[in-house]
Design a protein around this motif. Structure first.
Motif, short mmCIF file in Angstrom:
data_model
loop_
_atom_site.label_atom_id
_atom_site.label_comp_id
_atom_site.label_asym_id
_atom_site.label_seq_id
_atom_site.Cartn_x
_atom_site.Cartn_y
_atom_site.Cartn_z
N UNK A 58 -15.70 9.15 -43.43
CA UNK A 58 -17.08 9.61 -43.39
C UNK A 58 -17.15 11.07 -43.02
N UNK A 59 -18.36 11.62 -43.14
CA UNK A 59 -18.55 13.02 -42.81
C UNK A 59 -20.02 13.34 -42.65
N UNK A 60 -20.26 14.47 -42.00
CA UNK A 60 -21.58 15.09 -41.91
C UNK A 60 -21.38 16.55 -42.32
N UNK A 61 -22.34 17.09 -43.08
CA UNK A 61 -22.28 18.52 -43.33
C UNK A 61 -23.68 19.10 -43.30
N UNK A 62 -23.71 20.38 -42.95
CA UNK A 62 -25.00 21.08 -42.86
C UNK A 62 -24.80 22.57 -42.94
N UNK A 63 -25.93 23.25 -42.89
CA UNK A 63 -25.94 24.71 -42.86
C UNK A 63 -26.94 25.16 -41.82
N UNK A 64 -27.07 26.45 -41.65
CA UNK A 64 -27.96 26.99 -40.62
C UNK A 64 -28.98 27.95 -41.24
N UNK A 84 -25.07 32.27 -38.10
CA UNK A 84 -25.56 32.69 -36.78
C UNK A 84 -26.97 32.16 -36.49
N UNK A 85 -27.63 31.59 -37.48
CA UNK A 85 -29.00 31.11 -37.30
C UNK A 85 -29.03 29.93 -36.32
N UNK A 86 -30.13 29.76 -35.61
CA UNK A 86 -30.18 28.76 -34.53
C UNK A 86 -30.52 27.33 -34.97
N UNK A 87 -30.96 27.15 -36.22
CA UNK A 87 -31.41 25.84 -36.66
C UNK A 87 -30.45 25.26 -37.69
N UNK A 88 -29.98 24.05 -37.43
CA UNK A 88 -29.05 23.36 -38.32
C UNK A 88 -29.84 22.45 -39.25
N UNK A 89 -29.45 22.44 -40.51
CA UNK A 89 -30.04 21.53 -41.49
C UNK A 89 -28.91 20.65 -42.03
N UNK A 121 -26.76 26.03 -30.92
CA UNK A 121 -27.84 25.83 -31.87
C UNK A 121 -29.06 25.29 -31.11
N UNK A 122 -30.26 25.54 -31.66
CA UNK A 122 -31.51 25.12 -30.99
C UNK A 122 -32.06 23.81 -31.50
N UNK A 123 -31.82 23.53 -32.80
CA UNK A 123 -32.39 22.31 -33.37
C UNK A 123 -31.54 21.83 -34.53
#
Length: 163
Positions: A58-64, A84-89, A121-123
């Protein structure tokens, strides 16, 4: 079963992740092999692998992003991504169907949250189908709204975790 372990993805993981993604998601929801490879190459810190018995299960992936637009399809190719952005998607949370129902998605999510906190990260934002809303709420996410996205021809719901 051996204890599952976590690690950051590497380029050689792209094909196995694509196989899991296409086996677990319906229709056009699954990311292409090219998108998965791009996500690993451009933001490996945001691509968490779960292994058990010597294989990726399994895996999770995201960007900021600085400003989160959940319906932004271009972001799935990391267009507009800023590490460097504080919010993960989160773009994918997926467990091989043969390994589902054993708590692996929750383990993945807990570790992912821990790592994103470690990166200050903030969120964390994600979209899910209605049947998964309660799961994400149990994991600490707050329901935001039905999403404007029609990715894969499906109805989606936006969720948010403040870190």
């Amino acid at each position: 079963m051996s204890n599952p372990s976590f690690r950051q993805a590497t380029p050689v993981d792209a094909l196995r992740c694509f196989q899991i993604e296409t086996s677990a998601y319906e229709g056009d929801e699954a990311a292409t092999l090219e998108k998965i490879a791009t996500r690993i190459a451009q933001y490996p810190e945001g691509f968490l692998i779960l292994e058990a018995e010597g294989q990726v299960i399994g895996f999770i992936n995201g960007g900021c992003a600085h400003e989160v637009q959940m319906a932004d399809e271009a972001f799935k190719e990391l267009i507009g991504h800023d590490p460097a952005a504080p919010n993960v998607v989160i773009m994918s949370v997926v467990v091989d169907p043969a390994w589902q129902g054993q708590g692996h998605a929750s383990r993945l999510m807990d570790e992912y949250v821990r790592r994103m906190r470690g990166l200050d990260k903030r969120s964390i934002h994600l979209m899910c189908k209605e049947r998964h809303v309660a799961l994400y709420q149990r994991l600490g996410y707050r329901y935001v709204r039905p999403s404007a996205s029609d990715h894969g021809g499906m109805a989606w719901h936006e969720m948010l975790m403040t870190l």
